[in-house]
Design an enzyme around this catalytic site. Structure first.
Site, short mmCIF file in Angstrom:
data_model
loop_
_atom_site.label_atom_id
_atom_site.label_comp_id
_atom_site.label_asym_id
_atom_site.label_seq_id
_atom_site.Cartn_x
_atom_site.Cartn_y
_atom_site.Cartn_z
CG HIS A 373 -2.00 -0.98 1.22
ND1 HIS A 373 -3.24 -0.77 0.69
CD2 HIS A 373 -1.99 -2.25 1.68
CE1 HIS A 373 -3.98 -1.86 0.83
NE2 HIS A 373 -3.23 -2.78 1.44
CE LYS A 566 -6.45 13.89 0.49
NZ LYS A 566 -6.49 12.84 -0.53
CE LYS A 572 -2.40 10.63 3.41
NZ LYS A 572 -3.04 9.77 2.38
CE LYS A 681 -13.95 6.11 0.61
NZ LYS A 681 -13.05 6.05 1.77
C1 475 Z 1 -2.30 4.59 0.89
N1 475 Z 1 -0.95 2.69 6.24
C2 475 Z 1 -3.43 5.05 0.01
C3 475 Z 1 -4.72 3.04 0.75
O1 475 Z 1 -4.73 1.04 -0.51
C4 475 Z 1 -4.28 3.86 -0.45
C5 475 Z 1 1.23 1.75 6.80
C6 475 Z 1 2.08 1.35 7.81
C7 475 Z 1 1.69 1.42 9.10
C8 475 Z 1 0.46 1.92 9.38
N2 475 Z 1 -0.38 2.33 8.41
C9 475 Z 1 -0.01 2.24 7.15
C10 475 Z 1 -0.79 2.77 4.93
O2 475 Z 1 0.22 2.47 4.37
C11 475 Z 1 -1.95 3.24 4.17
O3 475 Z 1 -3.00 3.58 4.72
N3 475 Z 1 -1.80 3.30 2.86
C12 475 Z 1 -2.88 3.76 2.02
O4 475 Z 1 -3.60 2.65 1.52
C13 475 Z 1 -5.48 1.79 0.35
O5 475 Z 1 -5.41 4.30 -1.13
O6 475 Z 1 -2.91 5.72 -1.10
O7 475 Z 1 -1.61 5.69 1.42
#
Ligand code: 475
Length: 833
Positions: A373, A566, A572, A681
């Site tokens: 992600h 967000k 961002k 959304k």
């Molecule tokens: C992206 N969270 C979005 C969304 O795919 C994307 C990582 C490590 C530890 C704790 N939290 C995280 C993320 O990496 C995260 O929320 N990533 C998001 O995933 C769904 O739409 O661009 O930033």
């Protein structure tokens, strides 16, 4: 004791089968019954909270009947199941969703009205289930909705945090975090005190010889019990009700350690109990950041081990051979947080079930899929080898063996590339040595996917480049994110949903979102446009009221509502937005009153939480509030500009905010936002977006057309060179941005020192996020937004056209892609009654 009722007695059970309510009278009966018995209250003592509780209990009873039947059906058919392992499920409220999915919201509305309540007020009593930080957690929640709606036999597995993401209060312009204790009354969970797993930590590994074979035995140093809590997940317009199983930790061996208790050491036995409960106590509040805390690793193993025990136990019931495991089980890893599941399954197969290593490893890799992600280096998980060794000694051995066999195969395939071994090793040879979880996840899975096209391409050419060489390109794939139209259109924006249904032949579009394309032939319909615009206006009035109630600031709903909500993160670029707002303010101030009269009134709305330890993000929040404090009371400006920071942005607030936006901002530095999902959304709710060529913005543009989106800024392929130039060339700051900085430094928005680090990040520290490089293009594009908004008729046409082309972004499409390309599972068709 056999728990199954013998055949002769089953007649009595069948005779007494529960029938759920189907009409208003039946619903009212259930509500009154719950108020008077479950809640022990009466009509003389029934407030909105009691009405909420009783309504939820009535619907919960209904869900449970479907939930039981779904589980029985899935057990009976015994086809392949999907397990979605996620440390976060950002569910939001459940009641409204349950009523809509079951198709009885109208019944509840009428029933509650007769009993003296407005359904909107009742629904608002529910506390959000906020077991997540942001995009990753909300995606998991949308996926559960789609899995159930599409009738997939699927389970979610997560942790039952006692405290979800903190509540944000804004005090004197600063974020203050307040614990989110949400479990006081939660009718949506079922404790399963009979479903428990003992989870071990620490200890040592001993070798034992059994029947001439040497096996490793992990002797526990500490045991903690996992207790299952089940949350029913209703599909939309289907009886399928899946299960989300959340694990809660407690001390093993009952309430107290009786030995200590009997020997008089009562206090320390209570302390043990509390220590065990800490594991599932709190959600780590970081988004896109890993901080490597021991308790976090304990959470991960606790949850993964309990879930795998459960999955294996279910598999074993069908008495198949182990080689069939991947035909019955697909496990998806939501980021690297559950990567230890790979190691744990290998341990179970080899140490406990006695399989040969290679055979076990084949089963393991065929079972897992891994979704990445983020490419941000600070979010990539790494654990110190020493910590893993201490907490999970046997797992570290297995990780070393996995790495050894992997590196041997790499060496064989790339004999001339010695540096390759160093680069791809699961163990980073740093000081201290680290386990690279993403690499372990890749090696242990059969598919790796990114979450939007650009992102999936980027991981293949940057962080995972070597692995594409090693495994070939087919192991890496893209599944562009999606959102559930049930919550994000039908529930959040009921009037728009109804209007759309009137043009699309009913509610089928909620199950097949491509049907939205039928709207396009109505774009020229004047009456339709008018109704569309009226709904947007009404949603803005609702948000304006919320703004007035929570901040005291009066905003004019006829203004252009410009929204960025967000998590607060430098990548961002909320700082770019607020600098742009200051630029607008300065331009307005420099105008004559006559010139001002010609300007378009605008409300800049911000919302989002900063991780408690993320100092710069907190400074950004402070600057937004400081600018608001000055601008909002400036009489020269009046309605022309208002700056609002909405406190405590969460799922239920998003449901109110998305339908009320004219333009929303998705302005990350190109190449940093993996996908983004709020962009989808906002467009689905008839708002346009301003954005960079990043994440899913690119695919949204492809679908809705370039003329319906406001793109600006540098492209991801230019980022590296620009950064290099900032550091090694001469770095000149955009002149308009410089004016903004000077104004801040004059003290116009309070003590300049408070914001000096934000300015220095751009001027002195290499402007890593390219704020200055994109500033001019950003300002210009906002002028285009203003111009476009002046032509309301064309604006509405753009909105309608965009919505009609958003069919691709449903999470249903996404789940079907996972099912086909990664999981190889099929839906279980149900006959409905
Ligand atoms: C992206 N969270 C979005 C969304 O795919 C994307 C990582 C490590 C530890 C704790 N939290 C995280 C993320 O990496 C995260 O929320 N990533 C998001 O995933 C769904 O739409 O661009 O930033």
């Amino acid at each position: 004791v056999e728990a199954s009722i013998p055949e002769p007695q089953r007649e009595a059970w069948k005779r007494n089968q529960i029938t759920s309510f189907t009409d208003k009278d039946g619903f009212e009966k259930e509500v009154v019954r719950h108020v008077e018995t479950t809640l022990a209250r009466s009509m003389f003592n029934c407030d909105e909270i009691a009405a909420y509780s009783a309504t939820s209990l009535a619907f919960r009873d209904r869900l449970i009947t479907h939930w039981n039947r779904t589980q029985q059906r899935q057990t009976y058919r015994d086809t392949k199941r999907v397990y979605y392992l996620s440390l976060e499920f950002l569910m939001g409220r459940a009641l409204d969703n349950a009523m809509l999915n079951v198709g009885l919201k109208n019944v509840a509305q009428d029933g509650l009205a007769e009993l003296g309540f407005r359904i909107e007020d009742v629904v608002k009593q529910e506390h959000d289930a906020a077991l997540g930080n942001g995009g990753l957690g909300r995606l998991a929640a949308c996926f559960l909705d789609s899995l159930a709606t599409l009738n997939f036999p699927a389970w979610g597995y997560g942790l039952r945090y006692r405290y979800g993401i903190f509540k944000q209060e804004i005090i004197d312009g600063y974020q203050v975090e307040v614990p989110d204790y949400w479990l006081d009354f939660n009718p949506w969970e079922f404790p399963r005190h009979d479903v428990t797993v003992d989870i071990q930590f620490f200890g040592q590994v001993n070798k034992k010889t059994v029947g001439g074979k040497t096996i490793s035995v992990w002797e526990a140093g500490e045991i903690v019990q996992a207790v299952a809590y089940d949350v029913p997940i209703p599909g939309y317009d289907t009886p399928t009700t899946n299960n989300l199983r959340l694990w809660s930790s407690k001390a093993s061996g009952g309430e107290f350690d009786f030995q200590k208790f009997n020997s008089g050491d009562y206090e320390s036995s209570v302390a043990d109990q509390q220590r065990a409960e800490t594991i599932s106590a709190v959600l780590y509040p970081n988004d896109n950041l890993e901080r490597g805390k021991e308790l976090r690793l304990k959470q991960q193993y606790f949850w993964v081990a309990a879930s795998l025990y459960d999955i294996v136990r279910r598999f074993k019931k069908s008495r198949r051979s182990w080689n069939e495991f991947p035909d019955q089980v697909a496990i998806q890893l939501n980021d690297t947080h559950p990567t230890l599941a790979i190691v744990e399954l290998q341990r179970i197969l080899v140490d406990v079930e006695g399989l040969e290593w290679d055979n076990a490893w084949e089963i393991v890799t065929s079972t897992f899929g891994y979704t990445n992600h983020t490419v941000l280096p600070e979010a990539l998980e790494k654990w110190p080898v020493g910590l893993v060794q201490h907490l999970l000694p046997r797992h570290l051995q297995i990780i070393y063996d996995i790495n050894l066999f992997f590196l041997q195969s790499v060496e064989k395939a790339f004999p001339d590339d010695r540096d390759m071994l160093r680069r791809v090793s699961i163990i980073e040879e740093s000081q201290p040595k680290m386990v690279r979880m993403a690499f372990l996840a890749i090696v242990g899975s059969h598919k790796v996917n990114g979450v939007a096209e650009l992102h999936s391409d980027l991981i293949k050419t940057t962080i995972f480049k070597d692995f594409v060489e090693i495994y070939g390109p087919d192991k890496f794939t893209n599944v562009t994110n999606g959102i559930t139209p049930r919550r994000w259109l039908h529930q959040a924006n009921p009037r728009l949903s109804e209007l759309i249904a009137s043009k699309c032949g009913g509610n089928d579009f909620l199950k097949d979102l491509t049907i939205l394309n039928q709207l396009e032939k109505h774009v020229e319909d004047k009456q339709f446009r008018k109704e569309w615009a009226e709904i947007k206006y009404a949603n803005k009035v609702r948000l304006a009221k919320h703004i007035k109630d929570t901040t005291g600031v009066v905003v004019n709903p006829a203004s252009l509502f410009d929204v960025q909500v967000k998590r607060i993160h430098e990548y961002k670029r909320q700082q770019l937005n607020i600098f742009g707002v200051i630029h607008r303010y300065l331009s307005l101030k420099a105008m004559t009153p006559d010139q001002r009269k010609k300007q378009l009134p605008r409300v800049s709305i911000f919302g989002g939480k900063a991780a408690p330890g993320y100092w710069m993000a907190k400074q950004i929040i402070h600057l937004i509030n400081s600018v608001g404090a000055v601008v909002n009371k400036d009489e020269d400006i009046g309605d022309l500009l208002k700056v609002i920071f909405l406190e405590d942005y969460n799922v239920s607030k998003a449901e109110m905010i998305c339908p009320a936006s004219d333009i929303s901002e998705h302005i990350s530095t190109a190449g940093t936002e993996a996908s983004g999902t709020s962009n989808m959304k906002f467009v689905l709710n008839g708002g346009l977006i301003i954005g960079t060529c990043d994440g899913a913005n690119i695919e949204i543009t492809r679908e809705i057309g370039e003329s319906n989106i406001f793109l600006f800024g540098n492209l991801s392929e230019d980022v590296e060179d620009l950064r290099h130039a900032h550091t090694y060339g001469s770095h000149t700051i955009d002149s308009d941005l410089d004016k903004v900085f000077n104004e801040i430094e004059k003290g116009t928005f309070g003590t300049p020192h408070d914001f000096s680090a934000m300015i220095a990040a751009v001027r002195q520290h290499g402007d890593y996020y390219l704020v200055s490089d994109d500033f001019h293009s950003y300002i210009e594009t906002h002028q285009l937004v203003d111009e476009a908004y002046r032509n309301q008729d064309e604006w509405i046409a753009k909105c309608i056209t965009s919505v009609s082309r958003m069919g691709f972004f449903t999470s249903d499409r996404c789940i079907n892609e996972y099912a086909e390309e990664i999981w190889n599972v099929e839906p279980l068709v149900v006959d409905r009654h």
